[in-house]
Design a protein around this motif. Structure first.
Motif, short mmCIF file in Angstrom:
data_model
loop_
_atom_site.label_atom_id
_atom_site.label_comp_id
_atom_site.label_asym_id
_atom_site.label_seq_id
_atom_site.Cartn_x
_atom_site.Cartn_y
_atom_site.Cartn_z
N TYR A 44 0.84 -1.20 0.00
CA TYR A 44 0.00 0.00 0.00
C TYR A 44 0.89 1.26 0.00
CZ TYR A 44 -4.67 -1.93 1.15
OH TYR A 44 -5.89 -2.55 1.13
N ASN A 46 0.89 3.56 2.19
CA ASN A 46 1.34 3.81 3.56
C ASN A 46 2.68 3.16 3.87
OD1 ASN A 46 -1.41 4.78 3.99
ND2 ASN A 46 -1.98 2.64 4.15
N GLU A 47 2.92 2.00 3.26
CA GLU A 47 4.12 1.22 3.54
C GLU A 47 5.16 1.32 2.42
OE1 GLU A 47 0.99 0.39 5.97
OE2 GLU A 47 0.89 -0.39 3.92
N SER A 166 -9.78 2.00 2.48
CA SER A 166 -9.06 1.96 3.74
C SER A 166 -9.99 1.57 4.88
CB SER A 166 -8.44 3.33 4.04
OG SER A 166 -7.92 3.37 5.35
N SER A 210 -3.13 7.99 1.30
CA SER A 210 -2.38 7.25 2.31
C SER A 210 -2.75 7.89 3.65
CB SER A 210 -0.87 7.35 2.09
OG SER A 210 -0.42 8.68 2.31
N HIS A 211 -2.46 7.18 4.73
CA HIS A 211 -2.73 7.77 6.05
C HIS A 211 -1.86 8.99 6.28
CE1 HIS A 211 -5.39 4.61 7.75
NE2 HIS A 211 -4.81 3.90 6.81
N GLN A 212 -0.64 8.91 5.82
CA GLN A 212 0.26 10.06 5.93
C GLN A 212 -0.32 11.25 5.17
OE1 GLN A 212 1.05 6.90 5.18
NE2 GLN A 212 3.10 6.34 5.86
N THR A 231 -0.84 3.56 13.66
CA THR A 231 0.36 2.83 13.26
C THR A 231 1.03 3.41 12.02
OG1 THR A 231 -0.99 1.24 12.03
CG2 THR A 231 -0.40 0.68 14.29
N CYS A 232 0.25 4.04 11.15
CA CYS A 232 0.81 4.57 9.90
C CYS A 232 1.50 5.92 10.08
CB CYS A 232 -0.27 4.69 8.83
SG CYS A 232 -0.79 3.09 8.18
N LEU A 323 7.83 -0.96 10.17
CA LEU A 323 6.44 -1.36 9.95
C LEU A 323 5.81 -1.91 11.23
CD1 LEU A 323 6.60 -3.16 6.48
CD2 LEU A 323 5.30 -1.11 7.04
#
Length: 347
Positions: A44, A46-47, A166, A210-212, A231-232, A323
């Motif tokens: 994803y 996010n990662e 999401s 993305s969460h960011q 977590t993100c 992660l």
């Protein structure tokens, strides 16, 4: 003589065609063999950041050692692309949220969970992270009624989600928002689709992809309220006031935060809502991965060796980006499809 030459010419053409087909088939078989020797892992957005490369590489090493195959990482900037890559047999493995997994499994029942990161107990009993609704710290009083945070206050605001695929950045917060507002006569017909666009509830809707990205939408002033998960963003922020994952707590972006938070370093936000969410799985496409490699990956990832690998479960106090973090007995554990039913029930 003329007929003989014609026959010879036809035979020659057929021979050339046959050789061409033979080469084409050999080439296809070679390509298929090469594909079989590679495990494609899709991530994803996010990662996919550069700051998480060491985590991705170490997980890739475990996958390679377990299967004896080469691992190729595919980074994305869009949830839908990551999901479709797995669904359409263009990837073997993906790390994806519960909602993304459910969507993928619904589209292709060959998509199955391999493992899920556990909670601190080392089991799936507490395998949760948290969905946040956050507001800028200077505006927090505007989101309270009678001294308490209230969803009523988000009406007519600019709202940022992550992606409609999401779990914690859309599915869970939208379920809470709908449950709250559909009790009111004005919004009794409100639907999930309505939350994806400006009006009838929000003045404007953004997606961070993305969460960011969703968090930055809030912090740079493009959104008044934003949904994203703990977590993100934990690699980029720290608690400035209160406790982790508590309503009313204030978080501050670290001064040395990596992209995209480097442009909002030092800014603060407040949590107005915190909701537990089922942890995200590593999922496999059984049609492309195969049962044998699936079992190898499940066994390898669930092993004590991985649980104790500080390159995968990084000590929480290390100060490194990762992660997964180790606070107690965290590890990977096998999970069945039905474990995700609580998220399915939000549909």
């Amino acid at each position: 003589m003329k007929k003989t030459l014609i026959k010879f010419g036809v035979l020659l053409l057929l021979a050339v065609f046959a050789v061409g087909c033979s080469k084409g088939n050999a080439s296809s078989e070679k390509e298929e063999a090469e594909v079989d020797d590679v495990i494609d892992v899709v991530w994803y957005p996010n990662e996919s950041g550069e700051d998480l490369k060491s985590s991705r590489d170490e997980i890739g090493r475990v996958i390679a050692d377990a299967t004896g195959k080469k691992v190729e990482h595919h980074l994305t900037t869009d949830y839908a692309i990551a999901i479709e890559t797995l669904v359409n047999n263009n990837a073997d493995v993906a790390f994806m949220g519960a909602q993304g997994y459910i969507e993928a499994n619904k589209s292709n029942d060959a998509i199955q969970p391999i493992v899920v990161p556990t909670g601190p107990s080392g089991t799936l009993d507490d395998a949760v992270y948290h969905s946040w609704l956050a507001v800028n710290v200077d505006d927090q009083e505007n989101y309270k009624k009678d001294g308490e945070y209230s969803l009523d206050t988000i009406a007519d605001k600019k709202f940022s989600f992550v992606s409609n695929s999401s779990t914690s950045g859309f599915k869970v917060p939208s379920a809470s928002i709908l449950a709250h507002f559909t009790e009111q006569e004005e919004y009794k017909d409100l639907t999930e689709e309505d939350l994806m666009e400006g009006g009838p509830l929000f003045s404007q809707v953004l997606f961070g992809n993305s969460h960011q990205g969703s968090a930055v939408n809030l912090l740079d002033g493009n959104a008044d309220v934003a949904a994203f998960c703990d977590t993100c963003v934990e690699n980029y922020v720290e608690v400035a006031e209160g406790e982790e994952n508590k309503e009313g707590s204030v978080y501050k972006v670290k001064d040395d935060a990596a992209q995209p938070f480097n442009k909002v370093a030092g800014k603060e936000f407040t949590l107005m809502s915190v909701t537990p969410v089922l942890n995200a799985p590593f999922a496999a496409n059984m049609d492309t991965l195969g049962e044998e490699d699936f079992k190898k990956l499940q066994e390898a990832l669930s092993a004590d060796e991985v649980a104790n690998n500080e390159g995968i479960f990084v000590p929480e106090d290390s100060g490194e980006s990762a992660l997964f973090f180790k606070t107690d007995k965290e590890r990977f554990a096998p999970a069945e499809d039905k474990w995700f039913d609580p998220i399915r029930e939000l549909q």
